[in-house]
Motif scaffolding. Structure first.
Motif, PDB file in Angstrom:
ATOM      1  N   LEU A 158      39.456   7.885   1.434  1.00 16.07           N
ATOM      2  CA  LEU A 158      39.002   6.983   2.827  1.00 16.07           C
ATOM      3  C   LEU A 158      37.442   7.201   2.529  1.00 16.07           C
ATOM      4  CD1 LEU A 158      41.506   7.626   5.314  1.00 16.07           C
ATOM      5  CD2 LEU A 158      40.891   5.447   4.332  1.00 16.07           C
ATOM      6  N   LEU A 159      36.753   8.252   2.395  1.00 13.35           N
ATOM      7  CA  LEU A 159      35.381   8.785   2.424  1.00 13.35           C
ATOM      8  C   LEU A 159      34.658   8.014   1.542  1.00 13.35           C
ATOM      9  CD1 LEU A 159      35.429  12.620   3.347  1.00 13.35           C
ATOM     10  CD2 LEU A 159      34.532  10.697   4.754  1.00 13.35           C
ATOM     11  N   ASN A 160      35.163   7.700   0.328  1.00 17.46           N
ATOM     12  CA  ASN A 160      34.656   7.038  -0.839  1.00 17.46           C
ATOM     13  C   ASN A 160      34.846   5.611  -0.723  1.00 17.46           C
ATOM     14  OD1 ASN A 160      33.573   9.348  -1.529  1.00 17.46           O
ATOM     15  ND2 ASN A 160      35.759   9.838  -2.718  1.00 17.46           N
ATOM     16  N   ARG A 161      35.788   5.197   0.056  1.00 11.08           N
ATOM     17  CA  ARG A 161      36.031   3.921   0.147  1.00 11.08           C
ATOM     18  C   ARG A 161      35.152   2.758   0.209  1.00 11.08           C
ATOM     19  NH1 ARG A 161      37.656   0.625   4.346  1.00 11.08           N
ATOM     20  NH2 ARG A 161      38.960  -1.160   3.724  1.00 11.08           N
ATOM     21  N   VAL A 162      34.935   1.799  -0.508  1.00 11.38           N
ATOM     22  CA  VAL A 162      33.772   0.627  -0.550  1.00 11.38           C
ATOM     23  C   VAL A 162      34.542  -0.557   0.284  1.00 11.38           C
ATOM     24  CG1 VAL A 162      32.345  -1.232  -1.446  1.00 11.38           C
ATOM     25  CG2 VAL A 162      32.800   1.508  -2.329  1.00 11.38           C
ATOM     26  N   PRO A 163      34.296  -0.702   1.460  1.00 11.73           N
ATOM     27  CA  PRO A 163      34.925  -2.083   2.108  1.00 11.73           C
ATOM     28  C   PRO A 163      34.887  -3.174   1.372  1.00 11.73           C
ATOM     29  CG  PRO A 163      33.081  -1.170   3.436  1.00 11.73           C
ATOM     30  CD  PRO A 163      33.197  -0.639   2.258  1.00 11.73           C
ATOM     31  N   ASP A 164      36.046  -3.868   1.087  1.00 10.51           N
ATOM     32  CA  ASP A 164      36.149  -4.920   0.215  1.00 10.51           C
ATOM     33  C   ASP A 164      35.961  -6.242   0.854  1.00 10.51           C
ATOM     34  OD1 ASP A 164      38.058  -5.051   2.083  1.00 10.51           O
ATOM     35  OD2 ASP A 164      40.108  -5.389   0.665  1.00 10.51           O
ATOM     36  N   GLN A 165      35.310  -6.196   1.731  1.00 15.65           N
ATOM     37  CA  GLN A 165      34.811  -7.463   2.803  1.00 15.65           C
ATOM     38  C   GLN A 165      33.414  -7.135   3.113  1.00 15.65           C
ATOM     39  OE1 GLN A 165      37.177  -9.950   4.592  1.00 15.65           O
ATOM     40  NE2 GLN A 165      38.158 -10.067   2.620  1.00 15.65           N
ATOM     41  N   PRO A 166      32.534  -8.085   3.194  1.00 14.34           N
ATOM     42  CA  PRO A 166      31.341  -7.814   3.799  1.00 14.34           C
ATOM     43  C   PRO A 166      31.193  -7.501   5.380  1.00 14.34           C
ATOM     44  CG  PRO A 166      31.406 -10.073   3.430  1.00 14.34           C
ATOM     45  CD  PRO A 166      32.525  -9.301   2.637  1.00 14.34           C
ATOM     46  N   ILE A 167      30.558  -6.468   5.682  1.00 13.20           N
ATOM     47  CA  ILE A 167      30.459  -5.958   6.915  1.00 13.20           C
ATOM     48  C   ILE A 167      29.382  -6.880   7.746  1.00 13.20           C
ATOM     49  CG2 ILE A 167      29.961  -4.124   8.673  1.00 13.20           C
ATOM     50  CD1 ILE A 167      31.107  -2.212   6.545  1.00 13.20           C
ATOM     51  N   ALA A 168      29.800  -7.258   9.182  1.00 14.22           N
ATOM     52  CA  ALA A 168      28.941  -7.962   9.799  1.00 14.22           C
ATOM     53  C   ALA A 168      27.576  -7.219  10.152  1.00 14.22           C
ATOM     54  CB  ALA A 168      29.638  -8.067  11.267  1.00 14.22           C
ATOM     55  N   GLY A 169      26.714  -8.052   9.947  1.00 17.24           N
ATOM     56  CA  GLY A 169      25.206  -7.491   9.897  1.00 17.24           C
ATOM     57  C   GLY A 169      25.140  -6.788  11.503  1.00 17.24           C
ATOM     58  N   ASP A 170      25.546  -7.165  12.314  1.00 16.75           N
ATOM     59  CA  ASP A 170      25.261  -6.639  13.832  1.00 16.75           C
ATOM     60  C   ASP A 170      26.792  -6.173  14.294  1.00 16.75           C
ATOM     61  OD1 ASP A 170      24.495  -5.878  16.327  1.00 16.75           O
ATOM     62  OD2 ASP A 170      24.196  -8.359  16.812  1.00 16.75           O
ATOM     63  N   ALA A 171      27.076  -4.999  14.147  1.00 16.29           N
ATOM     64  CA  ALA A 171      28.050  -4.227  14.445  1.00 16.29           C
ATOM     65  C   ALA A 171      28.516  -4.317  15.883  1.00 16.29           C
ATOM     66  CB  ALA A 171      28.354  -2.986  13.965  1.00 16.29           C
ATOM     67  N   HIS A 172      27.377  -4.014  16.422  1.00 14.49           N
ATOM     68  CA  HIS A 172      27.720  -4.048  18.178  1.00 14.49           C
ATOM     69  C   HIS A 172      26.954  -5.316  18.789  1.00 14.49           C
ATOM     70  CE1 HIS A 172      29.976  -0.655  17.175  1.00 14.49           C
ATOM     71  NE2 HIS A 172      28.626  -0.096  16.878  1.00 14.49           N
ATOM     72  N   PRO A 173      27.283  -6.543  18.790  1.00  6.86           N
ATOM     73  CA  PRO A 173      26.512  -7.551  19.269  1.00  6.86           C
ATOM     74  C   PRO A 173      26.131  -7.273  20.617  1.00  6.86           C
ATOM     75  CG  PRO A 173      28.520  -8.381  18.681  1.00  6.86           C
ATOM     76  CD  PRO A 173      28.803  -6.902  18.441  1.00  6.86           C
ATOM     77  N   MET A 174      24.850  -7.464  21.105  1.00  5.72           N
ATOM     78  CA  MET A 174      24.432  -7.356  22.418  1.00  5.72           C
ATOM     79  C   MET A 174      25.381  -7.957  23.493  1.00  5.72           C
ATOM     80  SD  MET A 174      20.901  -6.862  23.900  1.00  5.72           S
ATOM     81  CE  MET A 174      20.400  -8.573  24.117  1.00  5.72           C
ATOM     82  N   MET A 175      25.498  -9.238  23.267  1.00  9.19           N
ATOM     83  CA  MET A 175      26.282 -10.085  24.169  1.00  9.19           C
ATOM     84  C   MET A 175      27.604  -9.390  24.677  1.00  9.19           C
ATOM     85  SD  MET A 175      24.925 -12.878  25.086  1.00  9.19           S
ATOM     86  CE  MET A 175      25.794 -14.138  25.437  1.00  9.19           C
ATOM     87  N   MET A 176      28.219  -9.031  23.455  1.00 13.11           N
ATOM     88  CA  MET A 176      29.647  -8.530  23.567  1.00 13.11           C
ATOM     89  C   MET A 176      29.677  -7.126  24.254  1.00 13.11           C
ATOM     90  SD  MET A 176      32.455  -8.404  20.969  1.00 13.11           S
ATOM     91  CE  MET A 176      33.995  -7.452  21.064  1.00 13.11           C
ATOM     92  N   VAL A 177      28.617  -6.436  23.890  1.00  6.62           N
ATOM     93  CA  VAL A 177      28.591  -5.002  24.628  1.00  6.62           C
ATOM     94  C   VAL A 177      28.370  -5.146  26.041  1.00  6.62           C
ATOM     95  CG1 VAL A 177      27.165  -2.985  24.565  1.00  6.62           C
ATOM     96  CG2 VAL A 177      27.667  -3.996  22.702  1.00  6.62           C
ATOM     97  N   VAL A 178      27.385  -6.154  26.504  1.00  8.49           N
ATOM     98  CA  VAL A 178      26.791  -6.074  28.094  1.00  8.49           C
ATOM     99  C   VAL A 178      28.095  -6.751  28.638  1.00  8.49           C
ATOM    100  CG1 VAL A 178      25.589  -7.718  29.621  1.00  8.49           C
ATOM    101  CG2 VAL A 178      24.569  -6.682  27.495  1.00  8.49           C
TER     102      VAL A 178
END
Lengths: 117, 957
Positions: free
Chosen positions: B776-796
């Motif tokens: 798990l530690l060495n795992r490379v995600p097989d899909q691109p990760i979203a640039g903004d992991a915590h979008p401000m709109m959603m957080v607020v």
């Protein structure tokens, strides 16, 4: 209306069975989820269908739908979440451990080959 | 003392040795001794009543409808056996204290011993044959543990397994026999059964019942052809052998034959089977014993032989025979326990039990020698020792027994058996203790401390006393014999005498002793002959039989259980559908009694969406993300269907569960492959399609017919509707059913839910501890990760919404008793609110603000619900009885306070804890998979300069 509900149950069951018989964990889990819907709706329908008469007691209302199947199905829904979660966890653990998400055991000669390696 | 306590003491006491193990060996043995002593004294307090001929009884109903009641009875027979079990048990415990080596786990040993003791006492005190069977099986299990106590010895394990297989199989037969007996009489109470001799013996089921019960007795008491397990059980530590073979285990079968004697004996079948099995066992066991070199094996076969003797006496079916059998049980228990313990002493001191390596020990071990001489001579039937008396009785009885129309068969075989018996007794003394002193003993033998020799020495006292003054025990023996005989026959003897005059039995006795001495004189050539004679080895035969059945089972199981889940599922589903079809085609279906309701366009549209999503799922399921969306649609349509058909509670539950399930599946999908490859052949897909279609058609047909017909009887729902408000104080009947009418079910369900969540947690922990962690530690995600992991709109948004979600949850909870809502739904709603924080602001941000561990929340929920239930006990009501009242606190409206609401709090907490614990566990996998959590919950925060301000950051609101 009864025909619609009954056919929905039938279609959910058929699709559920088909997916349950697939070879990978994910579709099997989805199949079980569909079967859960089918079973829950069937149990619910055993109280017969009635529209607009929820089992909430009101003055002057005499006719209510059958509350008992509803109570049974309510807990069934919640429990089925727990069950799905456990099954998903087991499937996930198996995949992470062996890099394989088949539901069937490897064939005997494959297993022997793996033991040798 | 109450009979319950006598039976319960060893079982309760079995907890103590394990606890005292740390306190030292002395403490451990003492506490065991005290437990048995208490039970022994308790038994003695009942002695006056038993001696007066009363039957002490105690009982409570357990499952009266099944005829299974916890009833105990103590008559002279039970008293006699309990006395042996507990009395010899005391000596065995004292002996075992000194016998066990330092490296043996004493607590474990004494725990097993007490369990076994309790089970034995249970057998002899049971008044209900079903209860007796339970104790019977317990003796098989606990003796398995005792025999296999030295787990490091393969012989110990094999012997234990063999004993369990044979006695367990017999126990199974016995269950059948006892059930038949109970059916014949119509009661499972011994006291009733024993009154129905004619009824039982006239029944056509008498023979099967007799055969099955005797099978149980013969396997337990090692009668031919089931005698072979007993010598192999000798791998047990000597205290166990001494206990099992003198007073307990093997006497259980004898006890049962004696107990059932009034109703089963006296028929030709009984006479032929029991007498001949006893005779064969007696002669065969004695003959083999002569040639055994292992001291314990010699004694084991002698036990087999003596059990045969007792069985034969019971088989004759006369009052005198029964009396002689009881007397011999008493005598045999005394000298055999003493001899076994002495054999243990020899083993302990010389480090061998092989007679060929021994001899000349009489000067080195004078005390042991004395004990063995008295014990063995008694066993050989020498006058003025107790064995002589009962052996004389046996020979006397033999002269009156005519088997297979021959008046000579039994007397001759009995004499031959006694002759062999005398021979091995003389060999035991002669080849072990007499003869010249040797200088090649494996160790330097000398008498042990009193801890080892005192217990057998104490047993030699009754051997001599009874042998010289039998009138001391004759009243007791007659009393026990009368308890065996019941009202069936009359005991004609008045005294037990040493001298009967010049009767045939005396000549037979003399012949046996003289013959035994002669056999010893020509022992060497006999032994050579024996060694050369080929003979079947019981162990090999037994193992071959077992191997045959194992092979058979494997032949059946391996092809059918080949690990292909999808095949099992296909077979199961196909079979269920066929069974349903069979029921359908053979049953009758009444005419529809309900009108078909018409469906409007909206309903049809909803149906279409559900069907489209479901069918789409079948065809598009290989794209797993798409499959999730489709199943979400299906779930949504099901919820809407619930609303439409008057089930608002269900709809709310379904939709909230749907949300958490989809989140859960998304979390899992993060790790799983995103596509399902095409693997199965077209043929296979057609097959699965056919099974699916058949199953679907069946489900459709059943539900369609169901919905068009009214219930045959009035559903119990009428009761719930009528009493929901009056009795439960709520107008939402579904909720009242959940928390009140069926509260106990719900209590169980929240526990199940909690266990499921804990299981997920445990599995996650295991995964993270194992080799998967590195992966798990060495795992490379097989899909691109979203640039903004915590979008401000959603957080607020999620943070603003949080208090509102909690408020809504609270509202749904409070109104649950009267309007749609309740603990389940409120719990799900609040869980979703919290999960949203995890999703928007990140795991570490949310975890840092979580004050209570979710395990605790689950536990608190179950506890609150449980305590609410227990609360009703204080008012003298059954568990979970609810109560409610109305209160008014100005300026509020009058409102209701119900204990059910408190219970619902428990449900709420358990649901919140379970849902969050499951989801959190899944996320922890993902969390470790990535390199690091971002330090800030929001990637952009105007309040912050670029320096991190620690893990806790002021929120956006």
């Amino acid at each position: 209306m009864e025909f619609l509900v009954a056919s929905a149950i039938g279609i959910l069951t058929a699709a559920g069975i088909y997916l349950t018989l697939r070879l990978r964990t994910f579709p099997v889990i989805l199949g079980i989820a569909l079967l859960t819907y089918a079973v829950n709706v069937f149990l619910f329908a055993s109280g017969r269908l009635m529209t607009g008469n929820p089992p909430i007691l009101r003055d002057g209302v005499d006719v209510y739908t059958d509350p008992l199947p509803q109570a049974l199905v309510l807990t069934a829904i919640v429990i089925s979440f727990g069950m799905t979660a456990v099954v998903v966890m087991i499937g996930l653990g198996a995949f992470l451990g062996a890099d394989d998400d088949h539901v069937d055991d490897p064939k005997a000669d494959d297993a022997a080959a793996e033991d040798r390696s | 003392m109450s009979l319950f306590l006598i039976v319960a003491l060893p079982f309760l006491g079995a907890l103590l040795p394990g606890l005292m193990n740390q306190a030292g060996r002395q403490a451990c043995a003492s506490v065991t001794f005290m437990v048995t002593l208490s039970a022994f004294v308790g038994l003695l307090t009942n002695a006056p009543a038993v001696m007066a001929g009363e039957v002490v009884q105690a009982g409570i109903d357990w499952m009266p409808l099944l005829g299974l009641n916890f009833t105990l009875m103590l008559d002279a027979l039970g008293f006699f056996f309990a006395l042996l079990i507990l009395g010899i048990g005391l000596l065995i415990i004292a002996y075992g204290r000194s016998y066990l080596a330092r490296e043996d786990n004493m607590g474990e040993f004494f725990t097993y011993l007490l369990l076994f003791q309790g089970a034995m006492v249970g057998i002899v005190l049971s008044d209900n044959i079903l209860l007796l069977l339970i104790f019977w099986e317990l003796t098989s299990l606990s003796s398995f543990l005792l025999i296999g106590y030295w787990k490091h010895l393969p012989e110990g394990r094999q012997g234990a397994r063999m004993a369990l297989t044979v006695t367990g199989m017999g126990g199974l037969a016995m269950i059948g026999g006892m059930l038949i007996l109970g059916q014949i009489v119509g009661s499972y109470d011994l006291s009733v059964i024993l009154q129905n001799r004619e009824l039982i013996q006239d029944s056509p089921l008498y023979l099967p019942a007799l055969l099955l019960i005797l099978l149980g007795c013969f396997t337990k008491s090692a009668q031919f052809p089931f005698h072979f397990w007993l010598p192999h059980a000798m791998a047990a530590p000597t205290p166990v052998s001494a206990y099992l073979h003198s007073a307990t285990m093997v006497k259980a079968g004898i006890f049962l034959m004696a107990r059932m004697w009034p109703v089963l004996s006296g028929t030709p079948e009984w006479f032929v089977i029991v007498t001949s099995a006893g005779l064969i066992t007696m002669v065969l066991g004695a003959f083999i014993a002569i040639f055994k070199h292992d001291l314990k094996a010699l004694l084991a076969f002698s036990t087999v032989s003596h059990l045969g003797l007792i069985t034969m006496l019971l088989g004759t079916g006369t009052a005198f025979g029964a009396m002689a059998a009881m007397f011999h049980i008493m005598n045999h228990a005394a000298f055999k326990a003493a001899l076994f313990m002495s054999a243990g002493i020899v083993d302990h001191e010389t480090h061998t039990r092989d007679i060929r390596k021994l001899g000349g020990l009489r000067h080195l071990m004078p005390i042991t020698f004395t004990i063995v001489v008295f014990g063995a001579l008694s066993m050989a039937g020498i006058p003025f020792l107790n064995g002589f008396l009962s052996k004389e009785m046996m020979l006397e009885e033999a002269t009156h027994t005519v088997l297979f129309n021959s008046p000579y068969l039994v007397p001759v075989l009995a004499t031959v058996g006694s002759l062999f018996s005398a021979a091995y007794c003389f060999r035991l003394i002669g080849h072990t203790f007499l003869g010249p002193k040797r200088d090649d003993y494996p160790s330097h033998p000398h008498d042990p401390g009193p801890g080892l020799w005192l217990p057998p020495a104490l047993l030699i006292i009754p051997v001599i006393v009874i042998g010289c003054a039998p009138f001391l025990v004759q009243d007791f023996v007659f009393l026990v014999a009368k308890a065996v005989i019941g009202g069936v026959d009359k005991l004609e003897v008045k005294y037990i005498k040493i001298w009967h005059g010049l009767v045939p039995a005396l000549y037979m006795s003399i012949a046996a002793v003289v013959g035994g001495l002669l056999l010893m004189a020509i022992y060497k050539p006999l032994q050579n002959l024996w060694d050369k004679t080929p003979r079947p080895e019981a162990k090999t035969i037994f193992e071959a039989i077992i191997a045959f059945f194992v092979g058979l089972a494997q032949k059946i199981i391996h092809p059918t259980h080949d690990g292909a889940f999808s095949r099992y599922a296909a077979i199961m589903l196909g079979f269920v559908t066929l069974a349903g079809y069979y029921a359908w085609s053979t049953g009758t279906v009444g005419a529809p009694t309900r009108e078909l309701q018409t469906a409007g366009p909206v309903e049809i549209a909803g149906w279409l969406m559900l069907v489209a999503a479901t069918i789409g799922l079948v065809f598009l399921h290989r794209n797993r993300l798409m499959a999730l969306i489709l199943i979400g649609i299906a779930g949504l349509m099901v919820s809407i269907g619930f609303v439409f058909f008057s089930a608002p509670d269900l709809a709310m539950t379904q939709i909230t569960v749907e949300v958490v399930t989809i989140i859960l599946l998304l979390l899992a999908l993060n790790f799983l492959p995103k596509k399902t490859p095409v693997e199965s052949s077209n043929l296979r897909r057609v097959r699965d399609g056919v099974i699916g279609a058949a199953g679907g058609l069946a489900a459709f047909a059943m539900s369609y017919h169901f919905m068009l017909r009214d219930a045959i009887t009035t559903p119990i729902s009428e009761f719930h509707l009528a009493n929901s408000y009056k009795g439960g104080g709520g107008t939402n009947v579904v909720n009242v059913i959940l928390v009140d009418f069926r509260g106990f079910d719900t209590f169980g369900e929240i526990i199940v839910l909690g266990i499921a969540a804990l299981l997920i947690y445990a599995l996650t922990e295991t995964l993270l501890d194992g080799p998967v962690r590195a992966r798990l530690l060495n795992r490379v995600p097989d899909q691109p990760i979203a640039g903004d992991a915590h979008p401000m709109m959603m957080v607020v948004l999620t943070r603003v919404i949080m208090p509102i979600v909690i408020l809504v949850g609270f509202y749904i909870f409070l109104r649950g008793h009267n309007e749609p809502g309740g603990g389940f739904i409120a719990g799900l709603v609040v869980s979703i609110g919290i999960v949203m924080q995890y999703m928007a602001s990140g795991f570490s941000w949310a975890a840092a603000r979580q004050r209570y561990p979710y395990h605790g929340v689950i536990g608190a929920g179950v506890l609150v619900a449980g305590l609410t239930g227990i609360g009703s006990w204080f008012f003298g009501k059954p568990f979970l009885t609810s109560d409610f009242t109305y209160v008014r606190i100005p300026p509020f409206h009058e409102f209701e306070l119900a204990t059910a609401a408190l219970f619902d709090v428990g449900v709420f907490l358990a649901v919140v804890g379970a849902v969050l614990l499951s989801l959190e566990s899944f996320s922890r996998l993902a969390r470790r998979a990535h390199v690091k959590d971002p330090e800030h919950p929001m990637d952009i925060n105007p309040q912050r300069d670029d320096q991190p301000q620690g893990s806790v950051v002021k929120g956006g609101v």
